[in-house]
Design an enzyme around this catalytic site. Structure first.
Site, PDB file in Angstrom:
ATOM      1  N   SER A 137      91.980 -14.995  74.041  1.00 23.62           N
ATOM      2  CA  SER A 137      90.887 -15.633  73.316  1.00 23.62           C
ATOM      3  C   SER A 137      89.568 -15.430  74.074  1.00 23.62           C
ATOM      4  O   SER A 137      89.126 -14.301  74.245  1.00 23.62           O
ATOM      5  CB  SER A 137      91.214 -17.115  73.095  1.00 23.62           C
ATOM      6  OG  SER A 137      90.320 -17.708  72.189  1.00 23.62           O
ATOM      7  N   SER A 138      88.953 -16.498  74.572  1.00 27.97           N
ATOM      8  CA  SER A 138      87.726 -16.338  75.349  1.00 27.97           C
ATOM      9  C   SER A 138      87.964 -15.456  76.574  1.00 27.97           C
ATOM     10  O   SER A 138      87.075 -14.706  76.993  1.00 27.97           O
ATOM     11  CB  SER A 138      87.195 -17.705  75.785  1.00 27.97           C
ATOM     12  OG  SER A 138      86.017 -17.584  76.535  1.00 27.97           O
TER      13      SER A 138
END
Length: 292
Positions: A137-138
Protein backbone atom coordinates in the site's frame (compact mmCIF):
# COMPACT_ATOMS: atom_id res chain seq x y z
CA UNK A 1 32.34 9.16 6.70
CA UNK A 2 30.74 7.46 9.67
CA UNK A 3 32.44 7.82 13.04
CA UNK A 4 32.90 4.87 15.35
CA UNK A 5 30.68 6.47 17.99
CA UNK A 6 27.95 6.72 15.37
CA UNK A 7 28.32 3.06 14.47
CA UNK A 8 28.14 2.09 18.13
CA UNK A 9 24.89 3.97 18.70
CA UNK A 10 22.50 2.29 21.08
CA UNK A 11 20.38 -0.60 19.86
CA UNK A 12 17.24 -1.34 21.83
CA UNK A 13 15.61 -4.77 21.52
CA UNK A 14 11.98 -4.50 20.44
CA UNK A 15 10.72 -8.05 20.09
CA UNK A 16 12.68 -11.25 20.34
CA UNK A 17 12.42 -14.23 18.02
CA UNK A 18 13.92 -17.65 18.30
CA UNK A 19 17.11 -16.64 16.54
CA UNK A 20 17.55 -12.88 16.75
CA UNK A 21 15.63 -9.72 17.64
CA UNK A 22 14.17 -6.73 15.90
CA UNK A 23 16.12 -3.79 17.26
CA UNK A 24 15.64 -0.02 17.22
CA UNK A 25 18.50 2.09 15.92
CA UNK A 26 18.29 5.52 17.49
CA UNK A 27 21.02 7.37 15.58
CA UNK A 28 21.57 6.36 11.97
CA UNK A 29 22.45 9.71 10.44
CA UNK A 30 20.45 12.35 8.59
CA UNK A 31 16.78 11.92 9.51
CA UNK A 32 14.92 15.07 8.44
CA UNK A 33 11.40 13.67 8.91
CA UNK A 34 12.01 11.86 12.21
CA UNK A 35 11.56 8.29 10.98
CA UNK A 36 12.12 5.29 13.24
CA UNK A 37 14.61 2.61 12.19
CA UNK A 38 14.03 -1.01 13.17
CA UNK A 39 16.48 -3.61 11.93
CA UNK A 40 16.61 -7.40 11.90
CA UNK A 41 20.09 -8.90 11.79
CA UNK A 42 20.13 -12.71 11.71
CA UNK A 43 22.41 -14.66 14.02
CA UNK A 44 24.40 -15.84 10.99
CA UNK A 45 24.87 -12.90 8.65
CA UNK A 46 26.01 -13.68 5.12
CA UNK A 47 29.35 -12.32 3.93
CA UNK A 48 28.59 -8.92 2.40
CA UNK A 49 24.87 -9.37 3.16
CA UNK A 50 22.04 -8.01 1.06
CA UNK A 51 19.64 -5.47 2.57
CA UNK A 52 15.86 -5.42 2.19
CA UNK A 53 13.95 -2.28 3.21
CA UNK A 54 10.39 -3.44 3.97
CA UNK A 55 7.81 -0.67 4.37
CA UNK A 56 4.44 -0.78 6.11
CA UNK A 57 1.17 0.61 4.83
CA UNK A 58 -0.84 3.54 6.20
CA UNK A 59 -1.65 3.15 9.88
CA UNK A 60 1.04 0.53 10.32
CA UNK A 61 4.49 0.36 11.90
CA UNK A 62 7.77 -1.30 11.07
CA UNK A 63 7.30 -3.65 14.02
CA UNK A 64 3.90 -4.75 12.74
CA UNK A 65 5.24 -5.30 9.21
CA UNK A 66 8.06 -7.41 10.62
CA UNK A 67 5.57 -9.56 12.51
CA UNK A 68 3.14 -9.83 9.60
CA UNK A 69 5.68 -10.94 6.99
CA UNK A 70 8.14 -13.83 6.69
CA UNK A 71 11.26 -11.84 5.83
CA UNK A 72 12.87 -12.43 9.23
CA UNK A 73 12.57 -16.22 9.16
CA UNK A 74 13.90 -16.18 5.58
CA UNK A 75 16.71 -13.93 6.76
CA UNK A 76 17.67 -16.53 9.37
CA UNK A 77 18.11 -19.01 6.51
CA UNK A 78 19.71 -16.77 3.89
CA UNK A 79 21.66 -14.26 5.96
CA UNK A 80 20.36 -10.98 4.56
CA UNK A 81 19.47 -7.98 6.77
CA UNK A 82 16.02 -6.39 6.83
CA UNK A 83 15.20 -2.80 7.75
CA UNK A 84 11.62 -2.19 8.93
CA UNK A 85 11.26 1.60 9.11
CA UNK A 86 8.30 3.48 10.58
CA UNK A 87 6.85 6.85 9.71
CA UNK A 88 4.65 8.57 12.29
CA UNK A 89 3.08 11.39 10.26
CA UNK A 90 -0.09 11.66 8.15
CA UNK A 91 -1.72 8.53 9.62
CA UNK A 92 1.64 6.71 9.36
CA UNK A 93 1.61 7.07 5.56
CA UNK A 94 4.88 7.55 3.69
CA UNK A 95 5.67 10.97 2.24
CA UNK A 96 4.98 10.40 -1.47
CA UNK A 97 3.04 13.61 -2.19
CA UNK A 98 5.30 16.60 -1.41
CA UNK A 99 8.00 18.29 -3.47
CA UNK A 100 10.68 17.37 -0.93
CA UNK A 101 9.34 13.82 -0.62
CA UNK A 102 9.56 13.37 -4.40
CA UNK A 103 13.07 14.84 -4.65
CA UNK A 104 16.55 13.63 -3.82
CA UNK A 105 18.28 14.76 -0.61
CA UNK A 106 15.58 17.36 -0.02
CA UNK A 107 14.40 16.48 3.50
CA UNK A 108 11.74 13.90 2.73
CA UNK A 109 11.12 10.43 4.16
CA UNK A 110 13.14 8.98 1.27
CA UNK A 111 16.29 10.77 2.48
CA UNK A 112 15.93 9.24 5.95
CA UNK A 113 15.41 5.80 4.44
CA UNK A 114 18.64 6.13 2.46
CA UNK A 115 20.43 7.14 5.67
CA UNK A 116 19.26 3.84 7.19
CA UNK A 117 20.64 1.97 4.19
CA UNK A 118 24.02 3.75 4.36
CA UNK A 119 24.26 3.07 8.10
CA UNK A 120 23.55 -0.63 7.54
CA UNK A 121 26.07 -0.93 4.70
CA UNK A 122 28.74 0.66 6.88
CA UNK A 123 28.00 -1.17 10.13
CA UNK A 124 27.53 -4.67 8.69
CA UNK A 125 29.77 -4.49 5.60
CA UNK A 126 26.67 -5.06 3.49
CA UNK A 127 26.77 -5.22 -0.29
CA UNK A 128 25.80 -1.80 -1.74
CA UNK A 129 24.83 -3.51 -5.01
CA UNK A 130 22.25 -5.69 -3.23
CA UNK A 131 19.88 -3.19 -1.64
CA UNK A 132 16.20 -3.91 -2.26
CA UNK A 133 12.93 -2.16 -1.47
CA UNK A 134 9.49 -3.62 -0.86
CA UNK A 135 6.25 -2.63 0.80
CA UNK A 136 2.47 -2.79 0.85
CA UNK A 137 0.00 0.00 0.00
CA UNK A 138 1.71 3.23 1.12
CA UNK A 139 4.90 1.15 1.44
CA UNK A 140 4.53 0.18 -2.22
CA UNK A 141 4.05 3.84 -3.10
CA UNK A 142 7.30 4.65 -1.28
CA UNK A 143 9.03 1.73 -3.02
CA UNK A 144 8.20 3.40 -6.35
CA UNK A 145 9.41 6.79 -5.06
CA UNK A 146 12.60 5.41 -3.52
CA UNK A 147 13.46 3.67 -6.80
CA UNK A 148 12.85 6.88 -8.78
CA UNK A 149 14.69 9.27 -6.44
CA UNK A 150 17.60 6.95 -5.55
CA UNK A 151 17.97 4.60 -8.55
CA UNK A 152 21.68 4.34 -7.81
CA UNK A 153 20.97 3.00 -4.29
CA UNK A 154 18.14 0.49 -4.90
CA UNK A 155 18.91 -2.52 -7.11
CA UNK A 156 15.34 -3.81 -7.39
CA UNK A 157 11.89 -3.41 -5.89
CA UNK A 158 8.83 -5.55 -5.36
CA UNK A 159 5.63 -4.06 -4.04
CA UNK A 160 1.99 -4.64 -3.38
CA UNK A 161 -1.09 -2.52 -4.12
CA UNK A 162 0.50 0.88 -4.63
CA UNK A 163 0.77 3.65 -7.22
CA UNK A 164 3.33 5.01 -9.66
CA UNK A 165 6.03 7.39 -8.44
CA UNK A 166 4.50 10.86 -8.64
CA UNK A 167 0.84 9.76 -8.74
CA UNK A 168 0.11 11.67 -5.49
CA UNK A 169 2.32 14.66 -6.35
CA UNK A 170 0.73 17.86 -5.11
CA UNK A 171 -1.93 16.08 -3.05
CA UNK A 172 -2.62 17.66 0.36
CA UNK A 173 -1.81 14.39 2.09
CA UNK A 174 -0.60 10.84 1.60
CA UNK A 175 -3.27 9.09 3.69
CA UNK A 176 -6.59 7.95 2.17
CA UNK A 177 -8.39 10.38 4.46
CA UNK A 178 -6.39 13.45 3.44
CA UNK A 179 -5.11 12.69 -0.07
CA UNK A 180 -6.67 13.75 -3.34
CA UNK A 181 -8.76 10.65 -4.15
CA UNK A 182 -8.09 10.92 -7.89
CA UNK A 183 -4.85 8.92 -7.64
CA UNK A 184 -6.14 6.12 -5.42
CA UNK A 185 -9.30 5.86 -7.53
CA UNK A 186 -7.18 5.09 -10.58
CA UNK A 187 -8.09 8.31 -12.36
CA UNK A 188 -4.57 9.74 -12.61
CA UNK A 189 -3.93 8.41 -16.11
CA UNK A 190 -0.88 9.63 -18.03
CA UNK A 191 1.09 8.66 -21.10
CA UNK A 192 4.26 6.66 -20.71
CA UNK A 193 6.31 9.70 -21.70
CA UNK A 194 4.61 11.81 -19.03
CA UNK A 195 5.34 9.25 -16.30
CA UNK A 196 8.94 8.89 -17.42
CA UNK A 197 9.44 12.66 -17.44
CA UNK A 198 7.94 12.92 -13.94
CA UNK A 199 10.16 10.14 -12.57
CA UNK A 200 13.31 11.52 -14.20
CA UNK A 201 12.60 14.98 -12.79
CA UNK A 202 12.98 13.46 -9.30
CA UNK A 203 16.72 12.94 -10.01
CA UNK A 204 17.62 15.37 -12.80
CA UNK A 205 20.68 14.53 -14.85
CA UNK A 206 20.76 10.85 -13.90
CA UNK A 207 21.66 8.75 -16.93
CA UNK A 208 22.21 5.36 -15.30
CA UNK A 209 19.97 2.32 -15.19
CA UNK A 210 16.85 2.15 -13.04
CA UNK A 211 16.01 -0.58 -10.52
CA UNK A 212 14.19 -3.72 -11.60
CA UNK A 213 10.53 -3.74 -10.59
CA UNK A 214 7.93 -6.41 -9.78
CA UNK A 215 4.57 -4.93 -8.83
CA UNK A 216 1.40 -6.69 -7.64
CA UNK A 217 -2.23 -5.57 -7.55
CA UNK A 218 -5.65 -7.04 -6.84
CA UNK A 219 -8.46 -6.63 -9.37
CA UNK A 220 -11.00 -6.18 -6.54
CA UNK A 221 -9.03 -3.46 -4.72
CA UNK A 222 -11.52 -0.72 -3.81
CA UNK A 223 -9.03 1.49 -1.90
CA UNK A 224 -6.22 1.75 -4.45
CA UNK A 225 -7.89 0.72 -7.66
CA UNK A 226 -6.46 -1.61 -10.30
CA UNK A 227 -5.75 1.04 -13.01
CA UNK A 228 -2.80 2.05 -10.81
CA UNK A 229 -1.08 -1.20 -11.76
CA UNK A 230 -1.16 -0.19 -15.41
CA UNK A 231 0.22 3.26 -14.62
CA UNK A 232 3.14 1.76 -12.69
CA UNK A 233 3.85 -0.57 -15.60
CA UNK A 234 3.79 2.37 -18.03
CA UNK A 235 6.25 4.28 -15.86
CA UNK A 236 8.75 1.48 -15.32
CA UNK A 237 8.56 0.04 -18.83
CA UNK A 238 9.40 3.51 -20.11
CA UNK A 239 12.29 3.95 -17.69
CA UNK A 240 13.65 0.53 -18.71
CA UNK A 241 12.89 0.80 -22.43
CA UNK A 242 10.99 -2.50 -22.49
CA UNK A 243 7.61 -3.37 -23.96
CA UNK A 244 4.93 -5.87 -22.98
CA UNK A 245 5.76 -9.40 -24.14
CA UNK A 246 3.18 -11.83 -22.77
CA UNK A 247 0.79 -12.82 -20.02
CA UNK A 248 1.46 -15.99 -18.03
CA UNK A 249 -1.74 -17.19 -16.35
CA UNK A 250 -1.96 -18.86 -12.94
CA UNK A 251 1.50 -17.61 -11.99
CA UNK A 252 2.75 -17.85 -9.29
CA UNK A 253 -0.58 -19.33 -8.18
CA UNK A 254 -4.12 -19.90 -9.38
CA UNK A 255 -5.94 -16.68 -10.24
CA UNK A 256 -2.78 -14.61 -10.61
CA UNK A 257 -1.57 -13.42 -14.01
CA UNK A 258 2.07 -12.44 -14.55
CA UNK A 259 2.62 -9.67 -17.10
CA UNK A 260 6.09 -9.95 -18.62
CA UNK A 261 7.93 -6.99 -20.14
CA UNK A 262 10.95 -7.54 -22.37
CA UNK A 263 12.72 -10.72 -21.28
CA UNK A 264 11.19 -10.51 -17.81
CA UNK A 265 14.39 -9.56 -16.02
CA UNK A 266 13.66 -5.82 -15.59
CA UNK A 267 9.88 -5.55 -15.16
CA UNK A 268 6.98 -7.83 -14.32
CA UNK A 269 3.49 -7.13 -13.07
CA UNK A 270 1.05 -9.41 -11.26
CA UNK A 271 -2.73 -9.08 -11.40
CA UNK A 272 -4.55 -11.01 -8.66
CA UNK A 273 -8.10 -11.91 -9.69
CA UNK A 274 -10.69 -11.09 -7.04
CA UNK A 275 -8.10 -9.95 -4.49
CA UNK A 276 -8.76 -6.70 -2.61
CA UNK A 277 -6.46 -4.33 -0.74
CA UNK A 278 -3.77 -5.48 -0.25
CA UNK A 279 -2.31 -8.42 -2.17
CA UNK A 280 -0.75 -10.83 0.36
CA UNK A 281 3.03 -10.54 0.46
CA UNK A 282 4.75 -13.24 -1.58
CA UNK A 283 8.10 -13.27 0.20
CA UNK A 284 9.53 -16.28 -1.65
CA UNK A 285 8.76 -14.62 -4.99
CA UNK A 286 10.35 -11.39 -3.75
CA UNK A 287 13.56 -13.23 -2.91
CA UNK A 288 13.61 -14.86 -6.35
CA UNK A 289 13.19 -11.44 -7.94
CA UNK A 290 16.04 -10.10 -5.78
CA UNK A 291 18.23 -13.13 -6.67
CA UNK A 292 18.60 -13.99 -2.98
Amino acid sequence: MYHSAFLLSGLVAISATADAALTRVTDFGTNPSNLQMNIYVPTKVATKPAIIVAMHGCGGTGEQYAQGTKYNSLSDTKGFITIFPSTKKDSNCWEVNTVKGLSRDAGGDNQGLVSMIKYTIQKYSADPTKVFATGSSSGCMMTNVLMATYPDVIAAGSCYSGVAAGCLAGSPGASPGSADPKCANGQNIKTQDQWVAQAKAMYPGYNGTYPRMATWHGTADTLVKIPNLGEQLKEWSGLHGVTFTKNVTNTPQSGYTQMVYGDGTKLVGYSAQGVGHTVPVHEAEDLKWFDL
